[in-house]
Design an enzyme around this catalytic site. Structure first.
Site, PDB file in Angstrom:
ATOM      1  N   GLN A  46     -32.547 104.725 -78.095  1.00  0.00           N
ATOM      2  CA  GLN A  46     -32.567 103.612 -77.123  1.00  0.00           C
ATOM      3  C   GLN A  46     -31.768 104.008 -75.887  1.00  0.00           C
ATOM      4  OE1 GLN A  46     -30.987  99.807 -78.503  1.00  0.00           O
ATOM      5  NE2 GLN A  46     -32.051  98.710 -76.857  1.00  0.00           N
ATOM      6  N   HIS A  51     -36.569  95.927 -76.412  1.00  0.00           N
ATOM      7  CA  HIS A  51     -37.924  96.180 -75.919  1.00  0.00           C
ATOM      8  C   HIS A  51     -38.761  96.906 -76.956  1.00  0.00           C
ATOM      9  CE1 HIS A  51     -35.555  99.746 -74.768  1.00  0.00           C
ATOM     10  NE2 HIS A  51     -36.677 100.449 -74.867  1.00  0.00           N
ATOM     11  N   PHE A  52     -40.050  96.637 -76.877  1.00  0.00           N
ATOM     12  CA  PHE A  52     -41.036  97.369 -77.664  1.00  0.00           C
ATOM     13  C   PHE A  52     -41.881  98.205 -76.714  1.00  0.00           C
ATOM     14  CE2 PHE A  52     -41.123  95.932 -82.067  1.00  0.00           C
ATOM     15  CZ  PHE A  52     -40.253  94.858 -82.015  1.00  0.00           C
ATOM     16  N   HIS A  53     -42.179  99.426 -77.157  1.00  0.00           N
ATOM     17  CA  HIS A  53     -43.150 100.248 -76.457  1.00  0.00           C
ATOM     18  C   HIS A  53     -44.513 100.012 -77.113  1.00  0.00           C
ATOM     19  CE1 HIS A  53     -40.218 103.178 -74.575  1.00  0.00           C
ATOM     20  NE2 HIS A  53     -39.450 102.685 -75.537  1.00  0.00           N
ATOM     21  N   ASP A  70     -44.648 100.881 -68.421  1.00  0.00           N
ATOM     22  CA  ASP A  70     -43.516 101.806 -68.450  1.00  0.00           C
ATOM     23  C   ASP A  70     -43.679 102.796 -67.312  1.00  0.00           C
ATOM     24  OD1 ASP A  70     -41.868 104.196 -69.148  1.00  0.00           O
ATOM     25  OD2 ASP A  70     -41.455 103.043 -70.969  1.00  0.00           O
ATOM     26  N   ILE A  71     -42.577 103.019 -66.592  1.00  0.00           N
ATOM     27  CA  ILE A  71     -42.617 103.905 -65.426  1.00  0.00           C
ATOM     28  C   ILE A  71     -43.031 105.323 -65.816  1.00  0.00           C
ATOM     29  CG2 ILE A  71     -40.214 104.720 -65.437  1.00  0.00           C
ATOM     30  CD1 ILE A  71     -40.141 103.750 -62.455  1.00  0.00           C
ATOM     31  N   ASN A 111     -36.778 101.244 -80.382  1.00  0.00           N
ATOM     32  CA  ASN A 111     -35.596 102.058 -80.629  1.00  0.00           C
ATOM     33  C   ASN A 111     -34.365 101.158 -80.605  1.00  0.00           C
ATOM     34  OD1 ASN A 111     -37.243 104.373 -80.557  1.00  0.00           O
ATOM     35  ND2 ASN A 111     -37.036 104.527 -78.334  1.00  0.00           N
TER      36      ASN A 111
HETATM   37  P1  AMP Z   1     -36.014 103.530 -74.614  1.00  0.00           P
HETATM   38  O1  AMP Z   1     -35.765 105.008 -74.544  1.00  0.00           O
HETATM   39  O2  AMP Z   1     -36.689 103.079 -75.869  1.00  0.00           O
HETATM   40  O3  AMP Z   1     -34.746 102.743 -74.317  1.00  0.00           O
HETATM   41  O4  AMP Z   1     -37.061 103.233 -73.476  1.00  0.00           O
HETATM   42  C1  AMP Z   1     -36.739 102.844 -72.184  1.00  0.00           C
HETATM   43  C2  AMP Z   1     -38.009 102.963 -71.385  1.00  0.00           C
HETATM   44  O5  AMP Z   1     -37.820 102.251 -70.161  1.00  0.00           O
HETATM   45  C3  AMP Z   1     -38.377 104.408 -70.994  1.00  0.00           C
HETATM   46  O6  AMP Z   1     -39.642 104.732 -71.548  1.00  0.00           O
HETATM   47  C4  AMP Z   1     -38.410 104.377 -69.475  1.00  0.00           C
HETATM   48  O7  AMP Z   1     -39.462 105.139 -68.922  1.00  0.00           O
HETATM   49  C5  AMP Z   1     -38.594 102.895 -69.180  1.00  0.00           C
HETATM   50  N1  AMP Z   1     -38.090 102.478 -67.869  1.00  0.00           N
HETATM   51  C6  AMP Z   1     -36.863 102.708 -67.347  1.00  0.00           C
HETATM   52  N2  AMP Z   1     -36.771 102.158 -66.129  1.00  0.00           N
HETATM   53  C7  AMP Z   1     -37.950 101.561 -65.871  1.00  0.00           C
HETATM   54  C8  AMP Z   1     -38.486 100.820 -64.763  1.00  0.00           C
HETATM   55  N3  AMP Z   1     -37.763 100.578 -63.651  1.00  0.00           N
HETATM   56  N4  AMP Z   1     -39.755 100.351 -64.846  1.00  0.00           N
HETATM   57  C9  AMP Z   1     -40.491 100.585 -65.961  1.00  0.00           C
HETATM   58  N5  AMP Z   1     -40.049 101.263 -67.023  1.00  0.00           N
HETATM   59  C10 AMP Z   1     -38.803 101.759 -66.988  1.00  0.00           C
END
Ligand code: AMP
Ligand code: ZN
Length: 132
Positions: free
Chosen positions: A91, A97-99, A28-29, A84
């Site tokens: 979300q 996606h899963f964190h 995750d970025i 989420n």
């Molecule tokens: P959510 O809030 O559960 O939809 O999580 C989306 C996640 O995607 C967030 O934690 C962001 O930091 C991550 N994210 C968004 N863009 C990128 C990217 N280009 N590379 C890696 N992670 C990303």
């Protein structure tokens, strides 16, 4: 095309943790903690509330393996697994996606709290869930 589909097809770079024909996992970025990883199906589906069960279970299966591998190899003391579903639940990227969030300390930058809100009629809630 959604941002995670762009990662799948290589339009946006990522730090790949794992890849096979169906699944991609990448850092995750935002790195809430060291090793914070996102696990997705390559196929674009939205979330648990709008996804075929086979795709969902393939992702969950890989989350199991990767959570254990990440926690072990990064010497984490614990892990949070988070999915989420829909904006109301936080979300922001509408691709399933899963964190995987390794935990090293209770005092890191992730805070999860459950607070009581309105009292519920438990019998009524059960009936509603069961569709009675
Ligand atoms: P959510 O809030 O559960 O939809 O999580 C989306 C996640 O995607 C967030 O934690 C962001 O930091 C991550 N994210 C968004 N863009 C990128 C990217 N280009 N590379 C890696 N992670 C990303
Ligand atoms: Zn997508």
């Amino acid at each position: 095309m959604c941002i995670f589909c762009k990662i799948v097809n290589g339009e946006i770079p990522s730090y790949k943790v794992y890849e096979d024909d169906d699944i991609l996992a990448f850092l995750d970025i935002s790195q809430v903690t060291k090793g914070h990883t996102i696990v997705i199906p390559k196929k674009h589906v939205t979330n648990i509330l709008d996804t075929d069960k086979e795709t969902y279970l393939k992702v969950v299966d890989k989350v199991y393996d990767l959570a254990n591998k990440i926690a072990k190899n990064l010497n984490a003391s614990g892990v949070n697994i988070l999915h989420n579903a829909n904006e109301v639940a936080g979300q922001s990227v509408n691709h399933l996606h899963f964190h995987i969030i390794p935990r090293y300390s209770k005092d890191d930058s992730i805070k999860i709290s459950f607070e009581d809100s309105e009292k519920q009629d438990m019998d009524q809630v059960l009936k509603q869930i069961k569709g009675e």
